[in-house]
Design a protein around this motif. Structure first.
Motif, PDB file in Angstrom:
ATOM      1  N   ARG A   1      15.774 -37.442   4.796  1.00 35.50           N
ATOM      2  CA  ARG A   1      15.801 -37.844   3.393  1.00 35.50           C
ATOM      3  C   ARG A   1      15.777 -39.363   3.263  1.00 35.50           C
ATOM      4  NH1 ARG A   1      20.360 -35.372   0.251  1.00 35.50           N
ATOM      5  NH2 ARG A   1      19.036 -35.469  -1.573  1.00 35.50           N
TER       6      ARG A   1
ATOM      7  N   VAL B   1       5.714 -34.768   2.645  1.00 37.47           N
ATOM      8  CA  VAL B   1       6.919 -34.044   3.046  1.00 37.47           C
ATOM      9  C   VAL B   1       6.751 -32.545   2.831  1.00 37.47           C
ATOM     10  CG1 VAL B   1       9.405 -33.810   2.658  1.00 37.47           C
ATOM     11  CG2 VAL B   1       8.300 -36.035   2.343  1.00 37.47           C
TER      12      VAL B   1
ATOM     13  N   TYR C   1      12.078 -40.193   3.538  1.00 36.07           N
ATOM     14  CA  TYR C   1      11.275 -40.004   2.322  1.00 36.07           C
ATOM     15  C   TYR C   1      11.976 -40.486   1.052  1.00 36.07           C
ATOM     16  CZ  TYR C   1      13.303 -35.185   1.842  1.00 36.07           C
ATOM     17  OH  TYR C   1      14.120 -34.084   1.730  1.00 36.07           O
ATOM     18  N   ARG C   2      12.965 -41.320   1.228  1.00 36.15           N
ATOM     19  CA  ARG C   2      13.565 -42.117   0.144  1.00 36.15           C
ATOM     20  C   ARG C   2      14.391 -41.339  -0.868  1.00 36.15           C
ATOM     21  NH1 ARG C   2       9.368 -46.748  -1.645  1.00 36.15           N
ATOM     22  NH2 ARG C   2      11.222 -47.566  -2.638  1.00 36.15           N
ATOM     23  N   ALA C   3      14.798 -40.125  -0.523  1.00 35.72           N
ATOM     24  CA  ALA C   3      15.719 -39.426  -1.415  1.00 35.72           C
ATOM     25  C   ALA C   3      17.112 -40.026  -1.253  1.00 35.72           C
ATOM     26  CB  ALA C   3      15.744 -37.936  -1.107  1.00 35.72           C
TER      27      ALA C   3
END
Lengths: 258, 345
Positions: A46, A80, A49-51
């Motif tokens: 995460r 993703v 993917y920048r969550a």
């Protein structure tokens, strides 16, 4: 494209979930993250993917710190496939794949061509008009992989993509991913699948990297006993001849009962 | 039991449906203007509208001209604009909070507008901005309050927004009921009419703001169809598809509140359009906003136009509040669609 996690620490509600993690995914390789539940695999993905935002350290794509990219720019680089896909809100397979074009600005005809190619590549062209919710688990994951392809990222992040799939669909999906030859970071549950398909493995344990290297070096029985709390036996697969792990509980194995 | 395998309106059938509604809209407009307490010939209606649009003399009787151009035409146009605006706002909010039961009112916007309007009527004009101005200010204020209550650690989540909106709505409705109890009998019927929604008594001057806001707002939302689709798939998926989720959601909330506020400031709290129309359209086209939003806008306009026509003509000389009509048509239609879908299953 190369992914580098450089001393990544992620803290959620003041609890560190992962600390000081260094991972490198060389271009074109499939790198696996394995580890027990709650070890921090998903947290690391995460962050990629920048969550989640690292509280210390940085994630770099070809040297560029993710934080210097806009959300749209990083979505053009990284695609993703996550584990729970939901029911797709009555989108058709084609419409789901088309959402992969969201970060791009292309002519509609170009978008349609790319989406059609992506569906073709995962073998879902015939089901393009079907509602996503009516597809089997394996078909859904293939559609989500096609979306990632339509997104044209040069980096692929997979979070336990084979969860809930039957064994045939698991093998299908990983074959597809391996044949893409895209820089891929994947969290995987099944150690034998990870060993069979990944070029390199990182073992995540209690928020840190406990071991890294080629699968054969990393997946040693004594080490697995320590990390997963199981007895492991390294043999060879009766069909493929590849090295194969078998597992048993650490204590009270039942063998002594008879 | 299985769900249908694909959308009912796929491929070439979609543009046909769009064209059918687009043709039905002007026909409906003429019918709505022609029919009423005095029925007028459709030819006269065309002539008067064409004459006014081209700045000529219509040659139609002056009283008929006044009924057509001065009274019924602006009313019919408002019905179309209000229906389109509420339906589009409802469709978008259902994606923003990812809840099929969302409508333009779920975030407390109408309750705020109603309270402010009722306060303006019963307590006297609020600082001279009039009932419409007060309603619009109330709508904006309640949205701001919901945003403030719905955030945690600086982020808005769909569930929190809905819960904050529902809680605030109850509070504001309570206050509205309290003011209603204190209203004088002569104020009460006006209040009720406003609370249930009505497009009666509007002139062209009242239309400028809602027309501009609905046109611009709908165009803005149409240009964001792909990002709306991504949002429907979840915040995290939308993020990985390049949508800055937090900022996008705030923009969507602001635009839909503006749409809703501008409509209910002149038409009152017309219910059901924002809930039923998006669902009805989606059952046919599927959830892709690039396909649904144009059809939702046109269908919403047509729906409210016909509802208002029915409100004026069903029980003459009594004019029914629009909200009663939209509920009476909308709810059974909605249930029929649900049953029809399960028949396909």
């Amino acid at each position: 494209m190369r992914i580098v996690l450089d001393g990544v620490t992620v803290t959620v509600d003041e609890t560190p979930i992962v600390s000081g993690v260094d991972i490198e995914v060389p271009p074109g390789l499939l790198v696996g993250l394995v580890g027990p539940n709650g070890s921090g695999k998903s947290t690391l993905l995460r962050a990629v993917y920048r969550a989640l935002r690292p509280t210390a350290g940085a994630v770099r794509l070809d040297g560029a710190d993710l934080r210097t990219l806009s959300v749209r720019e990083s979505a053009r680089r990284t695609a993703v496939v996550a584990q729970h896909s939901g029911d797709g809100f009555d989108f058709t397979a084609l419409e789901i794949v088309a959402t992969g074009r969201t970060p791009h600005r292309a002519a509609p005809a170009e978008d349609r061509r790319i989406v059609a190619e992506a569906l073709e590549r995962v073998g879902m062209t015939a089901q393009a008009g079907r509602l996503f919710s009516t597809l089997s688990g394996g078909e859904r994951q293939r559609v989500l992989l096609a979306r990632a392809l339509a997104q044209q990222g040069r980096v692929l992040v997979l979070d336990e993509p084979t969860n809930h799939l039957d064994i045939g669909a698991q093998l299908d999906l990983l074959e597809l991913v391996r044949d893409l030859r895209v820089t891929t970071l994947a969290a995987l549950h099944d150690l034998n699948l990870a060993a069979a398909y990944c070029d390199l493995l990182h073992v995540v344990h209690q928020g840190r990297i406990a071991a890294s290297g080629p699968p054969a070096d990393v997946l040693q029985p004594d080490f697995l006993a320590e990390v997963f709390g199981v007895r492991a036996h390294l043999g060879s697969h009766p069909l493929t001849g590849r090295s194969h792990l078998s597992f048993a509980p650490l204590k009270n194995t039942g063998e002594t009962l008879t | 039991m299985s769900t249908p395998l694909t959308h009912l309106l796929s491929g070439r059938r979609y543009p046909l449906a769009l064209a059918a509604v687009a043709v039905a809209l002007p026909l409906g407009l003429v019918a709505a203007v022609a029919l009423g307490a005095v029925d007028l010939p459709a030819a006269d209606v065309w002539q008067v509208i064409a004459a006014h649009l081209t700045n000529r003399e219509s040659g139609v009787d002056a009283i008929d001209d006044e009924i057509i151009w001065g009274s019924r035409a602006p009313r019919a146009v408002l019905a179309i604009v209000a229906g389109a605006g509420l339906a589009v706002a409802g469709a978008v909010l259902q994606a923003v909070v990812r809840n099929p039961l969302a409508d333009p009112y779920v975030l407390g916007v109408t309750s705020g507008a109603s309270l402010a309007a009722v306060a303006a009527i019963t307590l006297g004009g609020l600082a001279g901005i009039g009932v419409a101005g007060a309603a619009f200010a109330g709508a904006c204020a309640s949205l701001a309050l919901v945003l403030l209550l719905g955030r945690r650690h600086g982020t808005l989540t769909a569930t929190r927004l809905v819960l904050a909106g529902v809680a605030l709505s109850y509070l504001l409705q309570g206050a509205t009921s309290f003011l209603q109890l204190r209203a004088r009998p002569d104020e009460l019927s006006g209040l009720l009419f406003w609370l249930l929604g009505s497009v009666s008594g509007v002139g062209w001057g009242d239309l400028a703001v809602p027309c501009a806001v609905v046109a611009c707002g709908t165009a803005w939302l149409l240009a964001r169809g792909r990002r709306l689709n991504a949002l429907l798939l979840g915040d995290e998926t939308a993020l990985t598809l390049g949508v800055p989720v937090h900022r996008f959601r705030l923009e969507l909330l602001a635009v839909t509140a503006l749409l809703t506020g501008a409509v209910i400031a002149v038409a009152g709290g017309v219910g059901f359009v924002g809930l039923v129309v998006p669902h009805a359209v989606r059952l046919l086209t599927g959830p892709d906003h690039r396909r649904t939003l144009p059809l939702v806008a046109l269908t919403g306009g047509l729906f409210l136009l016909l509802a208002d026509l029915a409100a004026r003509t069903l029980m003459p000389p009594l004019e029914l509040p629009l909200g009663v009509l939209t509920a009476a048509i909308g709810a059974p239609f909605f249930l029929w669609l649900l049953r029809r879908e399960s028949a396909v299953l």
